[in-house]
Design an enzyme around this catalytic site. Structure first.
Site, PDB file in Angstrom:
ATOM      1  N   ASP A   1       0.837  -1.210   0.000  1.00 33.96           N
ATOM      2  CA  ASP A   1       0.000   0.000   0.000  1.00 33.96           C
ATOM      3  C   ASP A   1       0.866   1.253   0.000  1.00 33.96           C
ATOM      4  OD1 ASP A   1      -2.218  -1.619   0.105  1.00 33.96           O
ATOM      5  OD2 ASP A   1      -2.707  -1.168   2.202  1.00 33.96           O
TER       6      ASP A   1
ATOM      7  N   ASN B   1     -20.052  -3.873   3.167  1.00 37.46           N
ATOM      8  CA  ASN B   1     -20.421  -2.576   3.731  1.00 37.46           C
ATOM      9  C   ASN B   1     -21.704  -2.117   3.038  1.00 37.46           C
ATOM     10  OD1 ASN B   1     -19.737  -1.267   1.309  1.00 37.46           O
ATOM     11  ND2 ASN B   1     -17.654  -0.802   2.009  1.00 37.46           N
TER      12      ASN B   1
ATOM     13  N   THR C   1     -21.792  -3.842   7.334  1.00 39.82           N
ATOM     14  CA  THR C   1     -21.083  -2.900   8.207  1.00 39.82           C
ATOM     15  C   THR C   1     -21.456  -1.480   7.788  1.00 39.82           C
ATOM     16  OG1 THR C   1     -19.114  -2.980   6.780  1.00 39.82           O
ATOM     17  CG2 THR C   1     -19.170  -4.491   8.645  1.00 39.82           C
TER      18      THR C   1
ATOM     19  N   THR D   1      -8.738   3.018   7.192  1.00 40.35           N
ATOM     20  CA  THR D   1      -8.535   2.092   6.060  1.00 40.35           C
ATOM     21  C   THR D   1      -8.635   0.619   6.455  1.00 40.35           C
ATOM     22  OG1 THR D   1      -6.978   3.730   5.224  1.00 40.35           O
ATOM     23  CG2 THR D   1      -7.041   1.635   4.065  1.00 40.35           C
TER      24      THR D   1
ATOM     25  N   GLY E   1      -3.436  -5.228   1.354  1.00 39.37           N
ATOM     26  CA  GLY E   1      -4.173  -6.264   0.618  1.00 39.37           C
ATOM     27  C   GLY E   1      -5.198  -6.848   1.576  1.00 39.37           C
TER      28      GLY E   1
ATOM     29  N   ASP F   1     -11.311  -4.642   7.300  1.00 37.98           N
ATOM     30  CA  ASP F   1     -10.532  -5.888   7.322  1.00 37.98           C
ATOM     31  C   ASP F   1     -10.363  -6.413   8.740  1.00 37.98           C
ATOM     32  OD1 ASP F   1     -10.279  -5.871   4.570  1.00 37.98           O
ATOM     33  OD2 ASP F   1      -8.427  -4.712   4.613  1.00 37.98           O
TER      34      ASP F   1
ATOM     35  N   GLY G   1      -2.373   3.050   8.816  1.00 36.72           N
ATOM     36  CA  GLY G   1      -2.129   1.833   8.048  1.00 36.72           C
ATOM     37  C   GLY G   1      -3.186   0.774   8.309  1.00 36.72           C
TER      38      GLY G   1
HETATM   39  O1  RIB Z   1      -9.162  -2.855   2.756  1.00 36.76           O
HETATM   40  C1  RIB Z   1      -7.967  -2.116   2.618  1.00 36.76           C
HETATM   41  C2  RIB Z   1      -7.086  -2.759   1.597  1.00 36.76           C
HETATM   42  O2  RIB Z   1      -7.717  -2.697   0.337  1.00 36.76           O
HETATM   43  C3  RIB Z   1      -5.740  -2.085   1.407  1.00 36.76           C
HETATM   44  O3  RIB Z   1      -4.757  -2.650   2.238  1.00 36.76           O
HETATM   45  C4  RIB Z   1      -5.479  -2.267  -0.079  1.00 36.76           C
HETATM   46  O4  RIB Z   1      -4.340  -2.994  -0.375  1.00 36.76           O
HETATM   47  C5  RIB Z   1      -6.736  -2.894  -0.653  1.00 36.76           C
HETATM   48  O5  RIB Z   1      -6.610  -4.256  -0.824  1.00 36.76           O
END
Ligand code: RIB
Length: 314
Positions: free
Chosen positions: A11, A180, A217, A249, A37, A253, A288
């Site tokens: 990223d 989402n 979400t 961000t 990712g 995840d 991050g």
């Molecule tokens: O969900 C965030 C991720 O989406 C980032 O880390 C980017 O690489 C994309 O895959």
């Protein structure tokens, strides 16, 4: 064990005063390279929760690929299933983040497009394991792996991000779909289901369509879930001092990886959502994605601040 079939990207985190509109150039004074990712991020979230995690994917032979593998390995994720491409570079993502915390992400897939379901051996597709996938690897490979996993009785979870259409039949192989609110609307439109602004109704329509549990979400509004049997839950986010929020961000995840880890260790749906919500909130306090993922102890130390899940009637 949790098997994650997912992407690895380096990223480029770019900080901006505000995001550009189409056709506009904006200047930034800062960027950082950080491991990312969705596959890597969700693997790490589950590993930090305490799960045994095997990530299957593909990177280039460049330094980014080696760094991504090493970073995940040092965080306890098994990466022997992350193969190297002969000819494509490691995936990269431009993550532009403005002062409000809002972001825009562009992914250059690179070696991720060569990940194949054959990289996942039959030996680990056993019903004690859980399979977690996203939509940053080739759709046909994802769907084939999902079909193989369902046939062996694994718990199957798909974070449909980005909202790329998967065959209607494949939805039926899922136990959990996590999206989402934007992705929920996009996929409902593609499936020609009724859409609207009501996330619970959207989740319900998708849950009936795929005979699965659907979690939507909702950012600051938390998350809602509807099961195929029509049970519905709502979970808020963990209350945060907004001035402490530095980067959202990794929140989605963190939610997905933590949710899977909690479900895999036997927690109920509302409890798993609660743990996932705390993890998502805590991730916003650090920059991050992977580096911001909380450990189980971090989650446990803030769990008391998190309201209980609320059962809602449909
Ligand atoms: O969900 C965030 C991720 O989406 C980032 O880390 C980017 O690489 C994309 O895959």
């Amino acid at each position: 064990m949790i098997i994650v079939f997912g992407s690895l990207n380096m990223d480029f985190m770019i900080s901006l005063d505000r995001l550009p509109v189409a056709g506009e150039t904006v200047l930034s004074t800062e960027y950082k390279l950080m491991p990312g990712g969705k596959g890597g991020n969700q693997s790490l979230a589950a590993a930090r929760f305490g799960s045994k995690v095997a990530l299957i994917g593909r990177v280039g032979t460049d330094s980014y690929g080696k760094d991504l593998r090493e970073s995940l390995k040092s965080n306890g994720v098994m990466v022997s299933g992350v193969a190297y491409s002969d000819d494509l570079p490691t995936g990269c993502a431009m993550v532009a983040k403005e002062a409000t915390g809002e972001n825009q992400i562009i992914v250059m897939s690179g070696a991720n497009v060569q990940a194949t379901h054959e990289q996942v051996p039959d030996e680990i597709l056993i019903k004690q394991n859980l399979l977690l996938m996203q939509m940053e690897l080739p759709v046909d490979q994802t769907v084939t792996l999902l079909t193989r996993a369902k046939a062996q009785g694994l718990i199957t979870v798909l974070n449909l991000a980005p909202a790329i259409m998967i065959p209607r039949k494949a939805l039926g192989h899922l136990d959990y779909l996590i999206v989402n609110s934007i992705e929920a609307t996009q996929i409902a439109e593609k499936l020609q289901l009724p859409t609207g602004n009501n996330a619970v109704k959207l989740a319900q329509a998708l849950a009936i369509e795929g005979q699965m549990t659907v979690i939507v979400t909702l950012g600051k509004k938390g998350s809602v879930a509807v099961t195929k049997d029509g049970e519905a839950w709502s979970v808020p986010i963990m209350p945060l001092d907004q001035s402490e929020v530095v980067d959202i961000t990794g929140a989605g995840d963190a939610y997905c990886g933590t949710f899977c880890a909690a479900i895999h260790e036997g927690k109920s749906l509302p409890e798993a959502m609660r743990f996932a919500s705390v993890a998502g909130s805590l991730t916003c306090l650090k920059p991050g994605t992977q580096e911001a993922m909380p450990y189980l102890d971090d989650i446990l130390s803030r769990l008391d601040e998190m309201p209980q899940a609320e059962k809602i009637s449909l």
